[in-house]
Design a protein around this motif. Structure first.
Motif, PDB file in Angstrom:
ATOM      1  N   GLU A 173      14.742  19.074 -19.580  1.00  0.00           N
ATOM      2  CA  GLU A 173      13.765  20.098 -19.193  1.00  0.00           C
ATOM      3  C   GLU A 173      13.556  20.030 -17.682  1.00  0.00           C
ATOM      4  O   GLU A 173      13.204  18.976 -17.145  1.00  0.00           O
ATOM      5  CB  GLU A 173      12.430  19.875 -19.910  1.00  0.00           C
ATOM      6  N   THR A 174      13.784  21.159 -16.997  1.00  0.00           N
ATOM      7  CA  THR A 174      13.595  21.212 -15.546  1.00  0.00           C
ATOM      8  C   THR A 174      12.202  21.729 -15.228  1.00  0.00           C
ATOM      9  O   THR A 174      11.791  22.784 -15.727  1.00  0.00           O
ATOM     10  CB  THR A 174      14.648  22.112 -14.895  1.00  0.00           C
ATOM     11  N   VAL A 175      11.483  20.964 -14.412  1.00  0.00           N
ATOM     12  CA  VAL A 175      10.128  21.333 -14.014  1.00  0.00           C
ATOM     13  C   VAL A 175      10.086  21.429 -12.496  1.00  0.00           C
ATOM     14  O   VAL A 175      10.325  20.432 -11.799  1.00  0.00           O
ATOM     15  CB  VAL A 175       9.090  20.306 -14.510  1.00  0.00           C
ATOM     16  N   GLU A 176       9.819  22.632 -11.988  1.00  0.00           N
ATOM     17  CA  GLU A 176       9.671  22.802 -10.539  1.00  0.00           C
ATOM     18  C   GLU A 176       8.239  22.449 -10.166  1.00  0.00           C
ATOM     19  O   GLU A 176       7.283  22.982 -10.742  1.00  0.00           O
ATOM     20  CB  GLU A 176      10.002  24.231 -10.140  1.00  0.00           C
ATOM     21  N   ILE A 177       8.095  21.578  -9.192  1.00  0.00           N
ATOM     22  CA  ILE A 177       6.761  21.071  -8.872  1.00  0.00           C
ATOM     23  C   ILE A 177       6.700  20.620  -7.421  1.00  0.00           C
ATOM     24  O   ILE A 177       7.699  20.147  -6.855  1.00  0.00           O
ATOM     25  CB  ILE A 177       6.396  19.896  -9.825  1.00  0.00           C
ATOM     26  N   LEU A 178       5.539  20.787  -6.815  1.00  0.00           N
ATOM     27  CA  LEU A 178       5.315  20.258  -5.465  1.00  0.00           C
ATOM     28  C   LEU A 178       5.112  18.753  -5.541  1.00  0.00           C
ATOM     29  O   LEU A 178       4.558  18.229  -6.509  1.00  0.00           O
ATOM     30  CB  LEU A 178       4.095  20.918  -4.836  1.00  0.00           C
ATOM     31  N   ALA A 179       5.557  18.039  -4.537  1.00  0.00           N
ATOM     32  CA  ALA A 179       5.446  16.586  -4.516  1.00  0.00           C
ATOM     33  C   ALA A 179       3.998  16.138  -4.655  1.00  0.00           C
ATOM     34  O   ALA A 179       3.691  15.199  -5.396  1.00  0.00           O
ATOM     35  CB  ALA A 179       6.064  16.029  -3.239  1.00  0.00           C
ATOM     36  N   LYS A 180       3.079  16.842  -3.956  1.00  0.00           N
ATOM     37  CA  LYS A 180       1.673  16.428  -4.021  1.00  0.00           C
ATOM     38  C   LYS A 180       1.094  16.659  -5.416  1.00  0.00           C
ATOM     39  O   LYS A 180       0.275  15.875  -5.895  1.00  0.00           O
ATOM     40  CB  LYS A 180       0.852  17.147  -2.955  1.00  0.00           C
ATOM     41  N   GLU A 181       1.547  17.730  -6.097  1.00  0.00           N
ATOM     42  CA  GLU A 181       1.068  17.985  -7.449  1.00  0.00           C
ATOM     43  C   GLU A 181       1.560  16.900  -8.415  1.00  0.00           C
ATOM     44  O   GLU A 181       0.847  16.496  -9.340  1.00  0.00           O
ATOM     45  CB  GLU A 181       1.529  19.360  -7.919  1.00  0.00           C
ATOM     46  N   LEU A 182       2.792  16.423  -8.219  1.00  0.00           N
ATOM     47  CA  LEU A 182       3.332  15.357  -9.063  1.00  0.00           C
ATOM     48  C   LEU A 182       2.533  14.077  -8.895  1.00  0.00           C
ATOM     49  O   LEU A 182       2.235  13.378  -9.873  1.00  0.00           O
ATOM     50  CB  LEU A 182       4.814  15.127  -8.724  1.00  0.00           C
ATOM     51  N   LEU A 183       2.144  13.777  -7.652  1.00  0.00           N
ATOM     52  CA  LEU A 183       1.342  12.577  -7.406  1.00  0.00           C
ATOM     53  C   LEU A 183      -0.044  12.707  -8.032  1.00  0.00           C
ATOM     54  O   LEU A 183      -0.577  11.746  -8.597  1.00  0.00           O
ATOM     55  CB  LEU A 183       1.217  12.330  -5.895  1.00  0.00           C
ATOM     56  N   ILE A 184      -0.613  13.895  -7.950  1.00  0.00           N
ATOM     57  CA  ILE A 184      -1.938  14.118  -8.528  1.00  0.00           C
ATOM     58  C   ILE A 184      -1.870  14.049 -10.057  1.00  0.00           C
ATOM     59  O   ILE A 184      -2.684  13.398 -10.702  1.00  0.00           O
ATOM     60  CB  ILE A 184      -2.503  15.471  -8.059  1.00  0.00           C
ATOM     61  N   ASP A 185      -0.841  14.705 -10.655  1.00  0.00           N
ATOM     62  CA  ASP A 185      -0.706  14.718 -12.112  1.00  0.00           C
ATOM     63  C   ASP A 185      -0.452  13.314 -12.667  1.00  0.00           C
ATOM     64  O   ASP A 185      -0.861  13.004 -13.790  1.00  0.00           O
ATOM     65  CB  ASP A 185       0.443  15.639 -12.531  1.00  0.00           C
ATOM     66  N   SER A 186       0.212  12.486 -11.884  1.00  0.00           N
ATOM     67  CA  SER A 186       0.513  11.123 -12.350  1.00  0.00           C
ATOM     68  C   SER A 186      -0.662  10.176 -12.166  1.00  0.00           C
ATOM     69  O   SER A 186      -0.611   9.026 -12.609  1.00  0.00           O
ATOM     70  CB  SER A 186       1.728  10.568 -11.613  1.00  0.00           C
ATOM     71  N   GLY A 187      -1.710  10.635 -11.483  1.00  0.00           N
ATOM     72  CA  GLY A 187      -2.890   9.810 -11.279  1.00  0.00           C
ATOM     73  C   GLY A 187      -2.782   8.841 -10.130  1.00  0.00           C
ATOM     74  O   GLY A 187      -3.629   7.954  -9.978  1.00  0.00           O
ATOM     75  N   VAL A 188      -1.756   8.979  -9.304  1.00  0.00           N
ATOM     76  CA  VAL A 188      -1.606   8.072  -8.165  1.00  0.00           C
ATOM     77  C   VAL A 188      -2.727   8.315  -7.159  1.00  0.00           C
ATOM     78  O   VAL A 188      -3.240   7.384  -6.535  1.00  0.00           O
ATOM     79  CB  VAL A 188      -0.226   8.256  -7.508  1.00  0.00           C
ATOM     80  N   LEU A 189      -3.108   9.557  -6.975  1.00  0.00           N
ATOM     81  CA  LEU A 189      -4.237   9.892  -6.105  1.00  0.00           C
ATOM     82  C   LEU A 189      -4.838  11.225  -6.542  1.00  0.00           C
ATOM     83  O   LEU A 189      -4.259  11.954  -7.357  1.00  0.00           O
ATOM     84  CB  LEU A 189      -3.815   9.932  -4.629  1.00  0.00           C
ATOM     85  N   VAL A 190      -5.980  11.523  -6.020  1.00  0.00           N
ATOM     86  CA  VAL A 190      -6.655  12.790  -6.328  1.00  0.00           C
ATOM     87  C   VAL A 190      -6.504  13.732  -5.146  1.00  0.00           C
ATOM     88  O   VAL A 190      -6.191  13.311  -4.032  1.00  0.00           O
ATOM     89  CB  VAL A 190      -8.149  12.557  -6.652  1.00  0.00           C
TER      90      VAL A 190
END
Length: 417
Positions: free
Chosen positions: A391-408
């Motif tokens: 499954e290919t998911v296009e995403i911004l790098a900052k959104e990936l970090l936020i979704d993963s809980g690394v930062l808000v």
């Protein structure tokens, strides 16, 4: 714990100049017993006149040996080098009398002739001439083996005992010849569950996610939250150890962790004959344009640390215990292999070796497998298959970090400023 077992007696017949080969034969038989006896309920008993005969007065010595030992054997291993042995009054040697007596009863005879060099001055020419005559009579009507080293002799003997044992089992009425032939060569390779070790079959489905990340250049350097009362010297020391690329490395880690999957293999001997020196050769091909096949020992999915002085940790964790399968690539195909020393009949094992596969698009991964073993007259050919759903998911790098809980989001904006 005791167990019932069928006993096959193996006579070791030889003249006096191959004493080491006699010991090797005994040790090889004992090693077979250690590996197989309890599981297969079969015991191989080596017979030698030194250990299985008792003195009798008034009888021809070889006649005593024949009655006490030779007539009770199921198989003969005959070994020769430069001597034929001492005459018995009936045959040119006790060894020849034993071999001819057993062969006359329709029992199998395995003959081995040493090609090891010997000082000509130590060769008894009369004995050597009789041995040559015996060879000339034997070679046209028997399948014999030669060896150049004792290691070669041991390896050949271990393999050929297994082959002869198949015939002995059939002769004993325990199974048919067809079943014995099929059972001795029925080794299967399949996939296994990494956590439970359960057999998954020869075709599996893998689902992965490929994060098509953009905006990585917009991610700011990582800066630790420092207490206001910290001294400038302390702040300088902390900043010097800080991994400023932490956020960007974490994005790459998330991409790889979602895209790549480790796989292991499951091996079973479905036959009635134990297998040794199992060698498995695998050739991998695919219709995926961007497939990567890697060894888990050299390709690590690493989770970055905020402090550069700290070592990275491998996030696949306990799943990737064991050794990595070494993989070589040539064009659009990959080659790898694995070896297993021995596999008892009706037993299954989970391989310790692991490989990693992954790609950016869906497709199939095909494995063409050849299985070799000492009991196989020819390799077993098998096919394995992985259906890879990406499954290919296009995403911004900052959104990936936020979704993963690394930062808000607020923290990211603050660090960017």
């Amino acid at each position: 714990m005791s167990y019932d077992a069928k006993v096959f007696r193996i006579l070791i017949a030889s003249p006096s100049d191959v004493e080491e080969e006699r010991e090797i034969a005994v040790k090889t038989i004992q090693e077979w017993n250690d590996l197989n006896s309890a599981e297969r309920q079969i015991v191989l008993l080596p017979l030698r006149w030194e250990t299985h005969t008792a003195p009798e007065y008034g009888k021809r010595p070889q006649e005593v040996i024949n009655r006490q030992m030779v007539d009770h054997c199921d198989l003969v291993i005959g070994v020769f080098w430069t001597r034929i042995g001492s005459p018995t009054g009936v045959a040119d040697s006790g060894t020849l009398e034993e071999i001819e007596r057993v062969a006359g009863q329709g029992k199998p005879v395995m003959l081995y002739f040493s090609q090891v060099k010997k000082d000509p001055n130590q060769i008894n020419l009369e004995q050597f001439a009789k041995l040559k005559e015996f060879k000339e009579k034997t070679f046209p009507k028997a399948l014999v083996e030669s060896y150049n080293t004792q290691i070669e002799y041991r390896d050949k003997l271990a393999k050929q005992i297994e082959i002869q044992l198949r015939n002995l089992i059939v002769a004993a009425g325990d199974t048919s010849e067809e079943d014995a032939e099929a059972g001795s060569s029925n080794i299967s390779l399949e996939f296994c569950d990494l956590e439970t070790g359960d057999n998954l079959g020869q075709e599996i489905n893998l689902e992965t996610t490929y994060f098509d990340v953009t905006g990585l250049e917009d991610i700011p350097d990582y800066k630790p939250n420092l207490p206001e009362e910290s001294s400038s010297k302390s702040i300088s020391r902390i900043l010097s150890r800080t991994n400023s690329d932490y956020y960007r490395e974490y994005v790459r880690y998330l991409v790889n962790y979602s895209m790549f999957k480790p796989i292991k293999f499951w091996l079973k001997n479905n036959g009635i004959i134990g297998a040794r020196d199992i060698y498995i050769d695998m050739r991998i091909s695919t219709d995926m344009e961007d497939l990567r096949v890697e060894s888990s020992s050299s390709f690590k999915i690493q989770k970055p640390e905020k402090d550069e002085d700290r070592s990275f940790s491998v996030s696949f964790g306990d799943i990737l215990t064991g050794e990595g399968l070494e993989v070589s690539q040539s064009g659009d195909v990959w080659d790898t292999n694995m070896e297993i020393r021995a596999l008892q009949p009706k037993r299954e094992v989970k391989s310790r070796q692991t490989m990693i596969v992954g790609g950016k698009s869906s497709g199939t991964i095909d494995f063409q497998v050849r299985v070799y073993a000492d009991t196989l007259s020819e390799p077993i050919l098998q096919s394995l298959k992985i259906n890879m759903e990406v499954e290919t998911v296009e995403i911004l790098a900052k959104e990936l970090l936020i979704d993963s809980g690394v930062l808000v989001s607020e923290e990211l904006d603050e660090k960017a400023s």
